[in-house]
Design a protein around this motif. Structure first.
Motif, PDB file in Angstrom:
ATOM      1  N   ALA A 197       0.824  -1.218   0.000  1.00 61.02           N
ATOM      2  CA  ALA A 197       0.000   0.000   0.000  1.00 61.02           C
ATOM      3  C   ALA A 197       0.850   1.257   0.000  1.00 61.02           C
ATOM      4  O   ALA A 197       0.367   2.336  -0.354  1.00 61.02           O
ATOM      5  N   ASP A 198       2.138   1.136   0.389  1.00 64.70           N
ATOM      6  CA  ASP A 198       2.981   2.340   0.432  1.00 64.70           C
ATOM      7  C   ASP A 198       3.934   2.410  -0.764  1.00 64.70           C
ATOM      8  O   ASP A 198       4.883   3.193  -0.773  1.00 64.70           O
ATOM      9  N   ALA A 199       3.677   1.608  -1.793  1.00 68.36           N
ATOM     10  CA  ALA A 199       4.580   1.585  -2.950  1.00 68.36           C
ATOM     11  C   ALA A 199       4.547   2.907  -3.715  1.00 68.36           C
ATOM     12  O   ALA A 199       5.576   3.396  -4.173  1.00 68.36           O
ATOM     13  N   PHE A 200       3.367   3.484  -3.871  1.00 69.43           N
ATOM     14  CA  PHE A 200       3.221   4.754  -4.596  1.00 69.43           C
ATOM     15  C   PHE A 200       2.383   5.704  -3.751  1.00 69.43           C
ATOM     16  O   PHE A 200       1.491   5.266  -3.025  1.00 69.43           O
ATOM     17  N   THR A 201       2.697   7.009  -3.885  1.00 69.84           N
ATOM     18  CA  THR A 201       1.926   8.003  -3.129  1.00 69.84           C
ATOM     19  C   THR A 201       1.161   8.895  -4.097  1.00 69.84           C
ATOM     20  O   THR A 201       1.738   9.372  -5.075  1.00 69.84           O
ATOM     21  N   PHE A 202      -0.112   9.084  -3.836  1.00 74.27           N
ATOM     22  CA  PHE A 202      -0.934   9.958  -4.676  1.00 74.27           C
ATOM     23  C   PHE A 202      -1.498  11.093  -3.827  1.00 74.27           C
ATOM     24  O   PHE A 202      -1.787  10.895  -2.639  1.00 74.27           O
ATOM     25  N   THR A 203      -1.666  12.247  -4.470  1.00 79.03           N
ATOM     26  CA  THR A 203      -2.173  13.408  -3.734  1.00 79.03           C
ATOM     27  C   THR A 203      -3.642  13.217  -3.400  1.00 79.03           C
ATOM     28  O   THR A 203      -4.441  12.837  -4.251  1.00 79.03           O
ATOM     29  N   LYS A 204      -3.974  13.485  -2.125  1.00 81.47           N
ATOM     30  CA  LYS A 204      -5.380  13.365  -1.682  1.00 81.47           C
ATOM     31  C   LYS A 204      -6.000  14.755  -1.674  1.00 81.47           C
ATOM     32  O   LYS A 204      -5.479  15.638  -0.991  1.00 81.47           O
ATOM     33  N   SER A 205      -7.105  14.925  -2.410  1.00 80.35           N
ATOM     34  CA  SER A 205      -7.756  16.245  -2.352  1.00 80.35           C
ATOM     35  C   SER A 205      -8.599  16.330  -1.085  1.00 80.35           C
ATOM     36  O   SER A 205      -9.158  15.320  -0.639  1.00 80.35           O
ATOM     37  N   THR A 206      -8.659  17.527  -0.529  1.00 74.29           N
ATOM     38  CA  THR A 206      -9.517  17.732   0.647  1.00 74.29           C
ATOM     39  C   THR A 206     -10.496  18.844   0.326  1.00 74.29           C
ATOM     40  O   THR A 206     -10.200  19.753  -0.441  1.00 74.29           O
ATOM     41  N   MET A 207     -11.674  18.763   0.929  1.00 70.58           N
ATOM     42  CA  MET A 207     -12.724  19.763   0.690  1.00 70.58           C
ATOM     43  C   MET A 207     -13.091  20.387   2.027  1.00 70.58           C
ATOM     44  O   MET A 207     -12.796  19.827   3.086  1.00 70.58           O
ATOM     45  N   SER A 208     -13.822  21.498   1.972  1.00 69.42           N
ATOM     46  CA  SER A 208     -14.256  22.116   3.230  1.00 69.42           C
ATOM     47  C   SER A 208     -15.369  21.259   3.842  1.00 69.42           C
ATOM     48  O   SER A 208     -16.039  20.498   3.134  1.00 69.42           O
ATOM     49  N   GLY A 209     -15.538  21.389   5.145  1.00 73.36           N
ATOM     50  CA  GLY A 209     -16.596  20.646   5.834  1.00 73.36           C
ATOM     51  C   GLY A 209     -16.385  19.149   5.690  1.00 73.36           C
ATOM     52  O   GLY A 209     -15.267  18.649   5.818  1.00 73.36           O
ATOM     53  N   TYR A 210     -17.476  18.453   5.381  1.00 71.72           N
ATOM     54  CA  TYR A 210     -17.395  16.989   5.277  1.00 71.72           C
ATOM     55  C   TYR A 210     -17.609  16.518   3.828  1.00 71.72           C
ATOM     56  O   TYR A 210     -18.064  15.411   3.601  1.00 71.72           O
ATOM     57  N   ASP A 211     -17.313  17.424   2.883  1.00 72.98           N
ATOM     58  CA  ASP A 211     -17.509  17.057   1.480  1.00 72.98           C
ATOM     59  C   ASP A 211     -16.294  16.311   0.921  1.00 72.98           C
ATOM     60  O   ASP A 211     -15.229  16.282   1.533  1.00 72.98           O
ATOM     61  N   TYR A 212     -16.530  15.707  -0.242  1.00 71.67           N
ATOM     62  CA  TYR A 212     -15.500  14.889  -0.893  1.00 71.67           C
ATOM     63  C   TYR A 212     -15.253  15.359  -2.323  1.00 71.67           C
ATOM     64  O   TYR A 212     -16.142  15.930  -2.965  1.00 71.67           O
ATOM     65  N   SER A 213     -14.065  15.047  -2.843  1.00 70.50           N
ATOM     66  CA  SER A 213     -13.773  15.209  -4.268  1.00 70.50           C
ATOM     67  C   SER A 213     -12.802  14.104  -4.664  1.00 70.50           C
ATOM     68  O   SER A 213     -11.714  13.993  -4.096  1.00 70.50           O
ATOM     69  N   PHE A 214     -13.211  13.268  -5.615  1.00 67.40           N
ATOM     70  CA  PHE A 214     -12.347  12.156  -6.043  1.00 67.40           C
ATOM     71  C   PHE A 214     -11.823  12.324  -7.470  1.00 67.40           C
ATOM     72  O   PHE A 214     -10.993  11.538  -7.911  1.00 67.40           O
ATOM     73  N   SER A 215     -12.333  13.338  -8.197  1.00 70.16           N
ATOM     74  CA  SER A 215     -11.946  13.391  -9.616  1.00 70.16           C
ATOM     75  C   SER A 215     -10.475  13.791  -9.790  1.00 70.16           C
ATOM     76  O   SER A 215      -9.835  13.397 -10.761  1.00 70.16           O
ATOM     77  N   GLY A 216      -9.928  14.573  -8.839  1.00 66.50           N
ATOM     78  CA  GLY A 216      -8.515  14.965  -8.915  1.00 66.50           C
ATOM     79  C   GLY A 216      -7.596  13.755  -8.803  1.00 66.50           C
ATOM     80  O   GLY A 216      -6.551  13.685  -9.452  1.00 66.50           O
ATOM     81  N   LEU A 217      -8.003  12.799  -7.985  1.00 65.46           N
ATOM     82  CA  LEU A 217      -7.188  11.588  -7.810  1.00 65.46           C
ATOM     83  C   LEU A 217      -7.111  10.818  -9.129  1.00 65.46           C
ATOM     84  O   LEU A 217      -6.038  10.360  -9.539  1.00 65.46           O
ATOM     85  N   LYS A 218      -8.268  10.711  -9.795  1.00 61.64           N
ATOM     86  CA  LYS A 218      -8.320  10.012 -11.095  1.00 61.64           C
ATOM     87  C   LYS A 218      -7.349  10.670 -12.086  1.00 61.64           C
ATOM     88  O   LYS A 218      -6.562   9.996 -12.751  1.00 61.64           O
ATOM     89  N   THR A 219      -7.371  12.029 -12.152  1.00 66.82           N
ATOM     90  CA  THR A 219      -6.481  12.750 -13.065  1.00 66.82           C
ATOM     91  C   THR A 219      -5.024  12.560 -12.641  1.00 66.82           C
ATOM     92  O   THR A 219      -4.141  12.353 -13.489  1.00 66.82           O
ATOM     93  N   GLY A 220      -4.776  12.606 -11.336  1.00 65.27           N
ATOM     94  CA  GLY A 220      -3.410  12.421 -10.821  1.00 65.27           C
ATOM     95  C   GLY A 220      -2.859  11.057 -11.203  1.00 65.27           C
ATOM     96  O   GLY A 220      -1.719  10.932 -11.662  1.00 65.27           O
ATOM     97  N   VAL A 221      -3.685  10.019 -11.032  1.00 63.61           N
ATOM     98  CA  VAL A 221      -3.245   8.658 -11.375  1.00 63.61           C
ATOM     99  C   VAL A 221      -3.013   8.556 -12.886  1.00 63.61           C
ATOM    100  O   VAL A 221      -2.027   7.973 -13.343  1.00 63.61           O
TER     101      VAL A 221
END
Ligand code: KG4
Ligand code: ZN
Length: 338
Positions: A197-221
């Motif tokens: 699980a620690d072989a590669f590191t990807f940037t985790k996006s964070t949002m305000s409050g308790y919201d999520y965003s996953f599309s940046g991870l897809k682009t990063g990968v």
């Protein structure tokens, strides 16, 4: 006369045609026909899904009644998924449910699919944990990622949700980049077991409050894979387990961070998982690790995490008790806030 209502539930919001018969909160049958036609396209094709629902719905309902050993004349009500989901798919289930309720002269109950994912936890079955109110639920599915505070069967409050892709969508879209079949989530889960699980590191996006965003991870990968493949065209094949494990770890940690923060802020110690991605073994394991901090964790068995009609039936049971029936004028809706 039975003590509990016999409810036939129909679920057709996406690419699974499902029917279940419940006696109260107990599941007598739970039939799912998963549509294979979408695999060749790497995602669900809405028009093909509607057509497949039309072909499947009669045999699936027949099988559910037969396995439950329940004749249609014994039914107390018919429940169906009103939304959210693909409108063409929802129309098939809604139309079928309405006709059957009309023919049998029994009540019709409409159910919110996202509420049903949460209420799957209330199914009465050995091994189910059945959470105590109030609790906080993380619903992670192919179309949604939501944090919901649940104070009673009728008091649900959405605290946060994804602003773009859902957690399951992140698994599926990144899996497609890795060349895995749709839906990629279960494949990534399986292959990750052999990786680090620690072989590669990807940037985790964070949002305000308790919201999520996953599309940046897809682009990063995607950018990372393109760069590495320019150096070594076999990069994905040579590193698949490590890639799966690292990507899974990132999605799991991105999913849990706002959820655990919300639990702390809301002072809630009863935590619940729901939705297709709650089948993920790493997510289950990471959440269960929180028990050492005094949290009580409820996670449904695998058969009630991905789309199924039993969850529609158990939600309908509570609506039946509250006499929350719907008229024949009801129409499905692709968006249906919780
Ligand atoms: O709840 P669900 O069956 O359908 C929706 O309402 O969207 O969720 C389907 C999603 C898909 O994205 C699939 O890849 C994901 O659940 N999924 C998983 C696993 N099993 C199903 N994701 C990660 N690990 C799994 N084991
Ligand atoms: Zn679902």
């Amino acid at each position: 006369m039975l003590d509990h209502p016999l409810i036939l539930a129909i679920e057709s919001s996406c690419d699974d045609t499902a029917a279940a018969v419940l006696c109260g909160r107990s599941v007598l049958s739970n039939v799912i026909s998963s549509q294979k036609v979408h695999q060749q396209y790497g995602g669900v094709v809405p028009e093909l899904a509607s057509r497949a629902h039309q072909q499947n719905i009669v045999p699936v309902v027949h099988q559910a009644l037969a396995e439950a050993k329940v004749h249609q004349n014994m039914l107390s009500a018919i429940a169906f998924t009103r939304g959210p989901g693909l409108i063409g798919s929802l129309l098939v289930g809604a139309g079928f449910a309405k006709s059957m309720a009309l023919a049998l002269q029994i009540p019709l109950i409409e159910v919110n699919h996202m509420q049903a994912h949460i209420f799957a936890n209330f199914i009465a079955q050995e091994g189910m944990c059945n959470p105590q109110f109030p609790f906080l639920c993380l619903t992670v599915s192919g179309g949604h990622t939501q944090i919901v505070r649940v104070d009673s069967v009728s008091e649900l409050k959405l605290l946060g949700q994804t602003k773009d892709d859902a957690a399951g969508e992140a698994f599926d879209k990144i899996g497609k980049l890795l060349g895995l079949p749709y839906p990629a989530g279960p494949h990534i889960d399986q292959i990750a077991k052999q990786g680090r699980a620690d072989a590669f590191t990807f940037t985790k996006s964070t949002m305000s409050g308790y919201d999520y965003s996953f599309s940046g991870l897809k682009t990063g990968v995607m950018n990372f894979l393109n760069r590495e493949q320019q150096k070594n065209s076999n990069f994905i094949q040579e590193n698949l387990p490590d890639l799966c494990a690292s990507i899974q770890e990132t999605i799991v940690s991105m999913s849990l961070e706002p959820f655990l923060r919300a639990a702390k802020d809301q002072n809630l110690f009863s935590l619940v998982l729901a939705g297709g991605v709650s089948a993920n073994s790493r997510l289950r394991q990471k959440l269960l690790e929180q028990e050492k901090y005094g949290y009580k964790i409820c996670i449904p068995p695998l058969s009630f995490t991905t789309d199924n009609a039993a969850m529609i039936g158990v939600t309908a049971y509570y609506k039946y008790l509250a006499q929350e029936f719907t008229g024949m004028q009801i129409t499905p809706t692709s968006k249906y806030p919780i």
